[in-house]
Enzyme design. Structure first.
Site, PDB file in Angstrom:
ATOM      1  CG  PHE A 113      -1.933   1.065   1.182  1.00 54.72           C
ATOM      2  CD1 PHE A 113      -2.760   1.338   0.063  1.00 54.72           C
ATOM      3  CD2 PHE A 113      -2.202   1.881   2.339  1.00 54.72           C
ATOM      4  CE1 PHE A 113      -3.619   2.476   0.301  1.00 54.72           C
ATOM      5  CE2 PHE A 113      -2.984   2.927   2.835  1.00 54.72           C
ATOM      6  CZ  PHE A 113      -3.813   3.053   1.290  1.00 54.72           C
ATOM      7  CB  VAL A 114       3.313   2.739   2.252  1.00 53.16           C
ATOM      8  CG1 VAL A 114       4.289   3.928   2.449  1.00 53.16           C
ATOM      9  CG2 VAL A 114       2.064   2.651   3.500  1.00 53.16           C
ATOM     10  CB  ALA A 150       9.127  -4.942   3.163  1.00 51.35           C
ATOM     11  CB  ALA A 151       6.738  -4.472   8.242  1.00 52.57           C
ATOM     12  CB  SER A 208       4.018   1.151  13.943  1.00 50.07           C
ATOM     13  OG  SER A 208       2.800   1.229  14.617  1.00 50.07           O
ATOM     14  CE1 TYR A 247       3.700  -3.960  12.473  1.00 48.91           C
ATOM     15  CE2 TYR A 247       2.527  -2.548  13.912  1.00 48.91           C
ATOM     16  CZ  TYR A 247       3.297  -2.934  12.681  1.00 48.91           C
ATOM     17  OH  TYR A 247       3.330  -1.678  11.701  1.00 48.91           O
ATOM     18  N   GLY A 301     -25.400   0.420   5.423  1.00 49.90           N
ATOM     19  CA  GLY A 301     -26.427   1.036   6.356  1.00 49.90           C
ATOM     20  C   GLY A 301     -26.601   0.362   7.443  1.00 49.90           C
TER      21      GLY A 301
END
Length: 329
Positions: free
Chosen positions: A11-12, A80-81, A125, A151, A200
């Site tokens: 993603f990053v 990466a992680a 993080s 983590y 909803g």
């Protein structure tokens, strides 16, 4: 300046590669564990041929990086992680996180030093500081490190090991500690929230009074670009956010339509979470997690370029574009 980005299919990492390809003269190096994990999608759409160099690093946690593979690289951005696993199946989660996030990171950094790289930007993080803050008392760059899960422990240990390596070798280390990152294509908890809202489904979040710091993907990538060569970034650990904290109830409007939020006292939500083994999930939804980015803005002269409203709108638009028409009518 030749920049290598690990986790380049993530993603990053993929967003950073696109930005580098568009704004730097030297093609960035998009490093992945193995080429087969990239998949058939051209997730670098719009990037011209030759604008990105691909590299297969292998499993950094268990094997030496092949000699010469990093030659010519000036800066490594390590995205990466091993990230949070929704349904953890490993019998020793901490060992599994350490193998990738500690041993793999240190192996990469040592290889970078041997290859002559000057700078190592580590994506850590905010969770190294803990899971939550008291309302109005955000984490700062000087807040003690108190990781609460495997983590976060592995990320903290990697930071410390990298600092030791930097002190021994002169490697220019920069650490970035983001909170939850969102943007078009986001997955995990943010995606789940948008799915529930799009249906909803009434959510018992109407009584919450919390604040959470988030960071838009474009804002995180912008800061990483600054950290590539800013002289005052060396040796620092930077907190980052959009500069505007939101409540969980405010996030309920992310899809541009009123969310169906039922007022339920947070104490009842927490009790239900404990009863069903979801206490950690409920705590993240109900609690506050704020960060103070004063050090980041003052040292680097950086401000989040994308307003939070615009970032949320683009995230919601991308999500809705991928839904069947009847779902979003």
């Amino acid at each position: 300046m030749r920049v290598l980005v690990t986790g380049a299919n993530g993603f990053v990492g993929s967003a950073l590669i696109r930005r580098l390809a568009a704004q730097t003269e030297v093609p960035p190096v998009a490093a992945v564990r193995r080429f087969s994990c990239v998949g058939p999608d051209a997730f670098y759409s719009g990037v011209g041929d030759g604008a990105v160099q691909w590299m297969e690093l292998g499993d950094m946690a268990v094997a030496e990086i092949p000699s010469g593979l990093l030659d010519g690289v000036d800066v490594v951005v390590h995205c990466a992680a091993r990230v949070h696993v929704m349904k953890e199946r490993d019998t020793d989660p901490l060992a599994a996180f350490r193998a990738v996030n500690l041993a793999g990171t240190l192996n990469l950094a040592r290889s970078a030093v041997r290859a002559g790289a000057k700078r190592f930007v580590f994506l850590s993080s905010v969770k190294v500081h803990g899971e939550s803050t008291s309302l109005g008392r955000p984490f700062t760059a000087d807040t003690a490190l108190r990781p609460a899960d495997p983590y976060a422990v592995s990320k903290m240990e990697a930071e410390r090991a990298l600092r030791e390596l930097a002190a021994e070798t002169g490697l220019e280390l920069v650490i970035v500690r983001p909170p939850l990152v969102y943007g078009p294509g986001v997955k995990a908890n943010f995606l789940n929230m948008m799915r529930w809202l799009s249906k909803g489904v009434p959510l018992p979040l109407g009584d919450l009074d919390n604040r959470r710091s988030l960071v838009a993907l474009d804002n995180l990538v912008d800061l990483l670009m600054v950290c590539l060569n800013h002289p005052d970034a060396v040796g620092q650990a930077f907190l980052i956010s959009d500069g505007e904290d939101l409540s969980t109830t405010e996030l309920g409007d992310v899809l541009g339509k009123p969310a169906r939020l039922i007022p339920v006292p947070p104490v009842l939500l927490q009790s239900a979470g404990a009863l069903f083994g979801k206490r950690a999930v409920v705590d993240r939804v109900c609690g506050s997690l704020q960060v103070d980015i004063t050090q980041t803005t003052s040292l680097l002269g950086w401000r989040p370029p994308v307003p939070v409203d615009s970032a949320l709108e683009s995230t919601a638009a991308a999500f809705k574009a991928g839904l069947p028409r009847k779902t979003i009518a």
